[in-house]
Structures are given as C-alpha cells and as structure tokens.
Design an enzyme around this catalytic site. Structure first.
Site, short mmCIF file in Angstrom:
data_model
loop_
_atom_site.label_atom_id
_atom_site.label_comp_id
_atom_site.label_asym_id
_atom_site.label_seq_id
_atom_site.Cartn_x
_atom_site.Cartn_y
_atom_site.Cartn_z
N ASP A 164 1.06 -1.05 -0.03
CA ASP A 164 -0.01 0.24 0.03
C ASP A 164 1.25 1.19 -0.19
O ASP A 164 1.49 1.54 1.17
CB ASP A 164 -1.37 -0.14 1.44
CG ASP A 164 -1.46 1.03 1.30
OD1 ASP A 164 -1.51 2.52 0.69
OD2 ASP A 164 -3.07 1.12 1.88
N LYS A 179 -1.15 15.22 -14.93
CA LYS A 179 -1.96 15.77 -15.10
C LYS A 179 -3.43 14.73 -15.16
O LYS A 179 -4.07 13.73 -15.55
CB LYS A 179 -2.20 16.94 -15.98
CG LYS A 179 -1.15 17.89 -15.81
CD LYS A 179 -0.90 19.35 -16.57
CE LYS A 179 -2.22 19.59 -16.55
NZ LYS A 179 -2.96 20.71 -17.79
N HIS A 199 -1.07 13.43 -21.44
CA HIS A 199 -0.24 12.83 -22.54
C HIS A 199 -0.37 13.11 -23.71
O HIS A 199 -0.05 12.56 -24.86
CB HIS A 199 -1.01 11.10 -22.59
CG HIS A 199 -2.83 11.46 -23.02
ND1 HIS A 199 -3.53 11.38 -21.16
CD2 HIS A 199 -3.01 11.69 -23.59
CE1 HIS A 199 -4.51 11.35 -21.96
NE2 HIS A 199 -4.37 10.77 -23.19
N GLU A 251 -16.45 11.99 -27.13
CA GLU A 251 -15.22 10.09 -27.03
C GLU A 251 -16.61 9.88 -27.22
O GLU A 251 -18.39 10.60 -26.92
CB GLU A 251 -15.35 10.11 -25.37
CG GLU A 251 -13.70 10.74 -25.24
CD GLU A 251 -13.00 10.41 -23.80
OE1 GLU A 251 -13.12 9.79 -23.90
OE2 GLU A 251 -13.67 11.18 -23.63
N HIS A 266 -6.45 18.67 -20.87
CA HIS A 266 -5.91 18.86 -22.52
C HIS A 266 -6.02 20.17 -23.87
O HIS A 266 -5.25 20.37 -24.05
CB HIS A 266 -6.84 17.28 -22.99
CG HIS A 266 -6.74 16.07 -22.20
ND1 HIS A 266 -4.95 16.03 -21.96
CD2 HIS A 266 -7.43 15.03 -21.68
CE1 HIS A 266 -5.03 14.84 -20.84
NE2 HIS A 266 -5.99 14.07 -21.77
#
Length: 479
Positions: free
Chosen positions: A87, A141, A171, A209, A233
């Site tokens: 953990d 992020k 990304h 999406e 983003h």
C-alpha cells in the site's frame, strides 16, 4: 553511483500502467532506447511475485502491441521486470522497496495512481531516503481537484524534488500532431503572418468521446469533464494555438509563452457563466453500439450533477487575439470519437462571387481518430455555364505520409524524455496553477448560479444550449 539503474512505477497493475506505460516501455526497448542496465520495478497492492506480475504485463502486451509484439523483445524486456506489493500510503511498503533497490541508481518514479496519492507518495519517498541526487518523478495531470489541492500536492513534491526533476505529464503533449503545432506555426511562412485577429475569425477545439464513464465512474464523478479534460488537455491545445513565438526552442521558453496565454484568458465568473458556458450530462440513448445507459444509470442509479459535457466560449485578451472567440467543447457519449482544432479564417473583404458560395477558409488539425492536417479552400467547379465555387480540402494525412513508421503511443515520447531528464514536453508548476485559477472561477460561478447540468441523449452532440453558445457569437460548430 551504482551501475544498476531502475525506474519505479506506482500503480503498476492499473489500467493506465498495463495499457500504456508498459507497452510504451516495451516499444522503447524494442527500438533500443532503453539503457541495457535499466530495471523496471512495479509497485501496487495486488499480490504478485516477479513471475506472476510479468505474466500479467505480457498478457496486456500481446493485446496492445498486436502484430508489433515479438518474442525476442519480450525475452529481453521481461528480464527488466520486478515487483513489490504494498500500500503506497503505508511506510512499510517503502521499506520493502528500499530493500529491493539496494545498490540501484533510482532514475525515475512514475506515479500511475490517483492524484490523491501524489503528495503522500512523495513524502514517503523522501522520508525513506529513496530520493537520490539524480532521481526524477513523473505525475500525470490533473494535479489535484482545484487550485488549493494542487498547491498542497505541489508543496509535498517540492519538499522531495527540485522543480527541474518534476515531470508533470499531459499525455496529449506526447502526440506527434500536438508537437507539430509548434512546427506548423513557426516553421511555415504560410501561416505565421496570418496567425492573428486580423485574419482569423474564431477557433474551435473539440474533444469528443463515444464511450461513457464505464469503470471510471468513481474517479470521474469527483472530477467531471471540466477538471478531467478542459483543465487538462484542452487548455494545453489552446495555449499551443494561441502562444507567441518562443525566444528559443527550449523548455522554459515554450512554457513561459504558454503561461502568458493562460494569464490572458478573460475570467469567466458568476456573471458570465450562463452566457459563456454550458454544462451537460448524458442520458440513455443510442450509439453505434446500440442502446446505452445514462450517466446516473452507470453509477447504479445514483443521482449526480457531475458534468459529462462542457462547452465554453473563451476569450484571450491580448493584442494578437482580441475579439477572436475560442470555442471549447468536450463530451462523452458523442456521435463520433474525435479530437480536432478548427481555425476559421475571415472571409475575403469583398467577394466577386455569389456570397452563399464564398465560404471562409479553414485549417483543420485532427489528433484522433487519425492524425491529419487539412486546409479547406474555395475552388471553381468544372462547369461550362457558370462560375461556381466549392470547398476543396488540401489534405496531409500524417499516417499515410509516414506509413512506413509505426504509430507511436503518446507515452513513449514522454517516458523517453523523462528518463533522459528533458522537461520540454512537460508542464511547469505556474502553468498548472494558472489553469486551475481560470477553471476554479468557472466552477465557483456554476455553484453560485446553481447552474445544473442540462440533459442530452447519448449519441448526440450535447445539449441544444451548446449550439446557442456559438450562434450568439455568429458561428456554428464544425461537425
């Protein structure tokens, strides 16, 4: 310094690590970009030994890599893998990590976990003496839930790592098309002289999406589309489109220009949110997959006001962009999966053609589902009796242009740079905080105005108010 090097991945059995991080490392290894002595230690709660962990990674690798998977690379890559279960909030876990890494030079900690754990992991790494003089940390992020929580995380990171060794990932910045925005603007005389309010009428940025929240409901309900996508983003894309030419092509010069854009964003508060923003949440409907449930139904029937759709009319108050609206739109359960930027130029000052045929030029930059850049111009149709115009697209399909090249996972570039210590594609702390200040003001305005989510059916382009948003400014969304 020890000859043996290691990269440590927290959350190593999660979806992000298995679907993106390990495949990216596999391809970097396949192309010879990983140092031969680099080991990769996975850390997660799941009970595994080295062998069973490697089996789980290999299973996902075969699925993700497809035809690019090969046993020779795997035989080399699997020798790098090792595992510690524990953990991340418990100090005992760090004792196990320390024992496993005796004699290693620790190059990079990659935190593939919820942002809630960033601060506690950084503190535990410091207290356990695991942060060496060269050690870097990579976090993804969004950093925190708002400005205050972001600052708490940043304070914990700063106590363990200097700024130049903190890599904040978005990304999207690993995508070739996003990186190409800088080249497109500043390496082509065709665009930079006209990249301003005198020639550009408005800009649209869409991140759509087709999927719902599905297994991510618990995380998503705490963040929503505004914090998960817009702060993350979409503001990065806006900054790259709107920034001034950097003094040089280095990390700080580029990031400084992005921060200037964020500081120039006109605040949207309680007085403006109803005019300049739209919140939505999908209800049950129909997509290409057939009937799909609504957001609350995916939560097991819970009643939530978390937005799955956001549209914003943003304004950048500086000399280059004064008067040019930037329309941002993101949503789940949309009719199509697409990420695109549409730069619409102003019409010619006086048209000698029929005005209904004289459409403005558009530059369309698509990031997904495939990467391409298209310039829409007016052209005469091949007819004898009249001069008629029709939009024709000059299309640069980047997949076709570089068809001999494998399409990279965005994380490959980011991990490669983080291992090298390059900060060019990563986000600076003041950039994160400037973005949160703008986002927090909108969220506070929603709360003050009690601005609830408007329903939209799955498989549509969001609430009707999103179309009214652009129409109030005299424009329409580019579908």
């Amino acid at each position: 310094m020890a000859d043996k090097k290691v990269m440590v991945i927290f959350g190593a059995t999660g979806d992000l690590a298995l679907k993106m991080i390990f495949p990216s490392l596999f391809f970097l290894d396949k192309e010879g970009h990983l140092e031969p002595e680099l080991m990769i230690l996975g850390v997660a709660r799941a009970r595994h030994d080295d062998a069973s962990f490697a089996d789980e990674v290999q299973k996902m690798m075969r699925e993700k890599a497809g035809a690019d998977y090969d046993e020779a690379t795997w035989a080399r890559f699997v020798q790098r893998l090792c595992y510690v279960d524990g953990d991340a909030t418990q100090t005992s876990t760090y004792g196990k990590i320390s024992e496993r890494l005796k004699g290693f030079s620790i190059e990079l900690f990659y935190l593939s976990t919820s942002p809630d754990f960033f601060g506690v992991i950084a503190r535990n790494l410091r207290d356990a003496g695991l942060v060496q003089s060269q050690t870097r940390i990579a976090i993804e992020k969004p950093i925190g839930h708002d400005l205050a929580s972001s600052q708490d995380i940043e304070a914990a990171l700063a106590q363990a790592f200097p700024e130049e060794r903190i890599h904040r990932l978005d990304h999207y910045l690993g995508k070739d098309t996003v990186q190409n925005l800088i080249s497109l603007r500043f390496a082509n005389t065709l665009f930079e002289p006209v990249w301003n309010k005198d020639n550009i009428e408005h800009v649209q940025i869409t991140v759509a999406e087709t999927v719902g929240v599905e297994r991510r409901w618990s995380y998503y309900d705490s963040y929503g589309a505004m914090r998960d996508v817009v702060q993350n983003h979409m503001l990065q894309l806006l900054c790259l489109i709107a920034m001034e030419p950097p003094a040089a092509l280095d990390a700080d010069s580029v990031r400084t220009e992005k921060v200037k854009v964020l500081h120039s964003l006109r605040p949207i508060g309680a007085r403006e949110v109803e005019r300049e923003t739209v919140r939505g949440q999908y209800r049950k409907g129909y997509t290409e997959q057939g009937a799909v449930p609504g957001y609350s139904e995916e939560a097991g029937g819970g009643n939530s006001d978390t937005e799955t759709f956001v549209a914003i009319a943003a304004h950048i108050d500086n000399w280059r962009w004064a008067g040019v609206p930037f329309f941002l739109r993101t949503g789940k359960r949309m009719p199509a999966r697409t990420t695109q930027i549409v730069v619409q130029f102003r019409p010619v000052p006086h048209s000698i053609f029929h005005r209904t045929e004289n459409l403005p030029n558009r530059l369309i930059i698509r990031l997904q589902p495939q990467e391409e850049i298209a310039l829409q111009i007016m052209n005469k149709t091949p007819e004898l009796e009249a001069v008629r115009l029709k939009p024709v697209t000059l299309d640069l399909n980047l997949i076709e242009a570089f068809r001999t090249k494998r399409r990279r996972i965005a994380y490959e570039r980011l991990i490669f740079d983080a291992l090298k210590g390059s900060t060019f594609l990563f986000v600076r702390r003041d950039e994160v905080e400037a973005a949160w200040r703008w986002i927090d003001r909108i969220a506070a305005g929603w709360k003050e105005r009690d601005m609830k989510c408007l329903p939209y059916s799955a498989g549509t382009w969001g609430p009707s108010s999103a179309f009214a948003l652009t129409e109030r400014h005299g424009f329409s969304w580019a579908e």
